[in-house]
Design an enzyme around this catalytic site. Structure first.
Site, short mmCIF file in Angstrom:
data_model
loop_
_atom_site.label_atom_id
_atom_site.label_comp_id
_atom_site.label_asym_id
_atom_site.label_seq_id
_atom_site.Cartn_x
_atom_site.Cartn_y
_atom_site.Cartn_z
N ARG A 1 0.89 -1.17 0.00
CA ARG A 1 0.00 0.00 0.00
C ARG A 1 0.92 1.21 0.00
NH1 ARG A 1 -5.27 1.25 3.62
NH2 ARG A 1 -6.00 -0.22 2.04
N HIS B 1 -7.40 0.88 -6.32
CA HIS B 1 -7.56 -0.07 -5.21
C HIS B 1 -8.18 -1.36 -5.78
CE1 HIS B 1 -7.66 -1.49 -1.25
NE2 HIS B 1 -8.60 -0.74 -0.70
N ARG C 1 -12.80 -9.43 1.20
CA ARG C 1 -11.40 -9.09 0.91
C ARG C 1 -10.51 -10.31 1.10
NH1 ARG C 1 -9.89 -3.84 1.20
NH2 ARG C 1 -8.07 -4.73 0.16
N ASP D 1 -17.69 6.21 -1.26
CA ASP D 1 -16.44 6.17 -0.50
C ASP D 1 -16.22 7.57 0.08
OD1 ASP D 1 -13.96 5.42 0.54
OD2 ASP D 1 -12.90 5.66 -1.37
N GLN E 1 -9.75 -4.28 -3.57
CA GLN E 1 -11.06 -3.91 -3.01
C GLN E 1 -12.16 -4.25 -4.01
OE1 GLN E 1 -12.00 -2.29 0.03
NE2 GLN E 1 -13.99 -2.93 -0.73
N1 CP Z 1 -11.24 -0.83 2.40
C1 CP Z 1 -9.97 -0.78 2.82
O1 CP Z 1 -9.02 -0.88 2.05
O2 CP Z 1 -9.82 -0.59 4.16
P1 CP Z 1 -8.45 -0.41 4.94
O3 CP Z 1 -7.93 0.97 4.65
O4 CP Z 1 -8.85 -0.58 6.38
O5 CP Z 1 -7.49 -1.46 4.49
N1 NVA Z 2 -10.40 6.35 -0.99
C1 NVA Z 2 -9.99 5.87 0.31
C2 NVA Z 2 -10.07 4.38 0.36
C3 NVA Z 2 -9.70 3.78 1.68
C4 NVA Z 2 -9.80 2.29 1.68
C5 NVA Z 2 -8.60 6.37 0.60
O1 NVA Z 2 -7.73 6.27 -0.28
O2 NVA Z 2 -8.36 6.87 1.70
#
Ligand code: CP
Ligand code: NVA
Length: 302
Positions: free
Chosen positions: A94, A121, A286, A217, A124
């Protein structure tokens, strides 16, 4: 990103994810494999589900948070990629900047899985496709509508929807549309398979009308360092998923959110806690979808 997948790859991943869900500890796919999990930003779902996926598949995971390795600070990403490739079989990362993933992939010799970047992502969305399939028993032809900020999750959602022949609507304020590169790729995928559609609109009602799936989101993402909350609160509220917006959708529509949610902002308590919400199924999925991603990667390599 999901642009790396063909339709049948995606379908196979969803099929395998269903198998892994029904047979939770049935595979030793990652036996004798070491998987590095690098997290430059916080995560609950992604890090825990990857860690458990690796362990349940018989592998060994190394959780590496920012500050614990030199990545990009005391050592170039290139050198980190080359060194890690001498130890581990796969890197899950990440990252704050999508380019970091590309450099890890370019200079490392092991597969790299995107656990979220500022741009996308994909893992997800694979879990979300599984969730939609479970609730709707089909994907093709469904109206899947996203509301709010055209962010990383939205960029991946439009590719996932295009790959599976869905009719995707994205309702955002002007200037907050999904990334143009992803929009172009989604259109190319739609053309290639001759199915599905992508509609960008600034009208939330157009998105909600007769929708099968409503998705939202956060309005401010981890990578949005310069977004002003006051400005956001002026322009985003019409895109909130609330009872009124939901009333325009089909009666059996489902509501999705990747979480974490800012309750009262992009979605109300009533809706996220309501009977049409499937947010915890998404979170659980997930785990199963990521096991299927490992299968895709490691069986392809053999
Ligand atoms: N949805 C998701 O990626 O959550 P986290 O940021 O908790 O990993
Ligand atoms: N769009 C959000 C997703 C978190 C899982 C972010 O990047 O913070």
């Amino acid at each position: 990103t999901l642009v790396d997948l063909e339709r049948n790859d995606t379908e196979n991943i969803i099929k395998d994810a269903t198998y892994f869900k029904e047979n939770r500890k049935a595979s030793n796919l990652l036996k004798d494999k070491n998987i590095a999990l690098i997290f430059e930003s916080p995560s609950t779902r992604t890090r825990i589900s990857f860690d458990i996926a690796v362990n349940e598949l018989g592998g060994h995971s190394l959780m590496l948070n920012t500050g614990e390795i030199h990545l990009g600070k005391k050592e170039s990403i290139k050198d980190t990629a080359k060194v890690l490739s001498r130890y581990v079989d796969c890197i899950v990362a990440r990252v704050k900047n999508h380019k970091t993933l590309e450099e890890l992939a370019e200079y490392g010799s092991v597969p790299v899985i995107n656990a979220l970047s500022n741009l996308s992502h994909p893992c997800q969305i694979l879990a979300d496709i599984l969730t939609i399939k479970e609730h709707k028993n089909k994907l093709k032809g469904l109206k899947l509508s996203y509301f709010g900020d055209g962010n990383n999750v939205c960029n991946s959602l439009i590719i996932g929807g295009a790959l599976l022949g869905m009719d995707v609507y994205v309702a955002t304020p002007k200037g907050y549309e999904p990334n143009a590169m992803f929009v172009r790729s989604a259109m190319e995928i739609i053309d290639k398979y001759g199915e599905g559609s992508l509609t960008l609109t600034n009208d939330p009602k157009e998105g909600a009308e007769d929708a099968d799936v409503l998705y939202t989101d956060v309005w401010i993402s981890m990578s949005d360092k310069n977004k002003d909350l006051e400005e956001v609160l002026k322009i985003f509220p019409p895109y909130q998923i609330n009872e009124k917006l939901l009333s325009y959708a089909k009666n059996d529509a489902i509501v999705m959110h990747c979480l974490p949610a800012n309750r009262g902002m992009e979605i109300t308590d009533e809706v996220i806690d309501g009977k049409q919400s499937v947010v915890y199924d998404e979170a659980e999925n997930r785990l199963h979808a990521q096991k299927a991603v490992f299968k895709y990667i490691f069986s392809e390599k053999q």
